[in-house]
Design a protein around this motif. Sequence first.
Motif, PDB file in Angstrom:
ATOM      1  N   LEU A  47      38.775  39.092  56.371  1.00 16.10           N
ATOM      2  CA  LEU A  47      38.921  40.476  57.238  1.00 16.10           C
ATOM      3  C   LEU A  47      40.507  40.986  57.005  1.00 16.10           C
ATOM      4  N   LEU A  71      35.412  42.011  54.299  1.00 17.08           N
ATOM      5  CA  LEU A  71      34.491  42.771  55.048  1.00 17.08           C
ATOM      6  C   LEU A  71      35.129  43.903  55.549  1.00 17.08           C
ATOM      7  N   PRO A  73      34.139  46.035  58.644  1.00 21.42           N
ATOM      8  CA  PRO A  73      33.486  46.536  59.966  1.00 21.42           C
ATOM      9  C   PRO A  73      33.846  48.088  60.221  1.00 21.42           C
ATOM     10  N   LEU A  84      31.287  38.966  63.872  1.00 19.44           N
ATOM     11  CA  LEU A  84      31.670  38.397  62.703  1.00 19.44           C
ATOM     12  C   LEU A  84      32.042  36.936  62.614  1.00 19.44           C
ATOM     13  N   TYR A  88      29.832  34.898  59.983  1.00 16.62           N
ATOM     14  CA  TYR A  88      30.500  34.565  58.570  1.00 16.62           C
ATOM     15  C   TYR A  88      31.361  33.468  59.104  1.00 16.62           C
TER      16      TYR A  88
END
Lengths: 488, 95
Positions: A47, A71, A73, A84, A88
């Motif tokens: 992220l 990722l 979002p 998340l 994940y």
Amino acid sequence: MSAHPVFKYKSLDSPVVFFKGRWITLKELLITVDYLSKKVPDHQYILNLYDERYYFLIGFLLGLKKKTISLFPSTITSHVLEQLKDKYKALLVLSDPEQALNDFQIFDLKKQLSDYYFSSKNQVSDKALLSILPEIELNQHVVTIFTSGSTGQPKPYVKQWNDLIISSRHLTDTLFTDFIHHSNNNKTLHMLLATVPAQHMYGLEASIMVALQNGFLIHSNKPFFPQDITQCLEEMSLFAEKNQQLLATAVITTPLHLKACINTEVSLPNVEQFISATAPLQEELAQRCEQQYSAHVMEIFGCTEVGSIATRRTIANNQWTVLNDISLEVLNQNDVQINTLRSIKKFLFNDIIELIDDRHFILKGRKEDMINIAGKRTSLAYLNHHLQSYEALSDACFYQNSYFEDSQIENKTNDLSENRLIAFVVLKQTNKFNKQQINKKIRTHLQHSIESIFLPKKIFVVESLPRNATGKLPQSELKKLLRQQDKE
Amino acid sequence: MNQSNTQLAQDTELENQTAQLIIDTLNLELEIIDIDPEDYLFGEGLSLDSIDALELAMAITQTFGFQLRSDDSKNREIFRSLRTLAQHIANNKTI
């Protein structure tokens, strides 16, 4: 399956990023990525929260190198972070340390690089450098990007390397050919400066992938106020001059920023073209930008699910032309399908369009359930779901005035907030709060799960909602309700 | 009135003027008196967002004749509350 290179720069000494008053060459970038790839903890997902494109790019390249997935979002709220974390497990957050991220494993790039010193005398062979980030398999899963979904569960979409290569190739063909050829000699620095985040499709494709695939310089900053944009451009112009180079810039931005620049009359030196996306750009505004800054204003139409779909020069055409890998197909009266070579293959238009032929269309409006504010999309269903879950309310809904509804759109160029959301709420009889208290309480409740841009600008307390026999809320009735409230 | 009182009166006047600018620009259903000068403008408090910030920046430029910038870490401090924003305007206004 075949593979495709990450970079198309002239040489290893070509500048890739302009960061804090100096540029980072491809060689330095590669060595930095190599250094960090040995320090980064094992992970499956990243992220990447950096605003500065230098750090964002390092994170993105680390993902490519380690075959891990970035990722993206649609928003970062505490609600999304919780989701998340649950879904994940092997997630590594690239960010400055922040309290909200305490439950995550953080890899702080700034701290990691604080005791790192790059020497240009570093004796690494070109061959070794190029092997740091060799060609990437076209089917490598690079990004998972999320839409907010309609039920409160974000919906993931997979982006393979090939998807990004296809869209950047066709964006280059339609938007950057003139940019590249204009004053194309060894003395010209082609730079991209973006006011939008790199962590969504528009930003990733137009400001990162297009740069890497054409050898453009990326400005690390994400300027926000008009004066910030001016400052980036002035600083860069001076720098280019010192290096006896010419500067050509494309500014990757939004109608909001263009409007703010025009209204505050800032000077924007060395801009060859503006690229705008995320919301429809009014022709009058585009016209003023073209005149004031002697630059072309081009628009991209796209969506998270597909990426960039079509482009146009706003003042020349109300028709959009799709990118070369896309064709349009009518399924029935209202539904138009996008067919593409990208891995999603096909997708139904979120918006209402008038089809001219299989490559051209006119944008007519958005489908009733879709909300788009400043390029962020969500659905009414998602917003209503969170509003209605507030315990003090017996009924509630959001409402958005459409961009397209009124014929006087062109007259509204000075108002950024024309399509902001409002909410109608019906209080439970047991409610003990006054109007102002309830207003504040609803906002606090929503802030947990809804990004601030989607918070209602006004909350109207009403006796009841105009639901029809099937329990639905016709837009026309809500519009009437709003007019009534405005009169009171 | 001594000097610090005069200063105080000027500060309050600019705070009121700034509050009115926020209310008019963002079309808020509030009176000046509803905005606590120490209340957060973003997040909790008035819960303004980035579009509001751009709108406010435009209005501030047009009303007070200077451009806002976000390059320094002070930006968060400038937009923290009505009081800090008014102070920033006092230090920079040209009109």
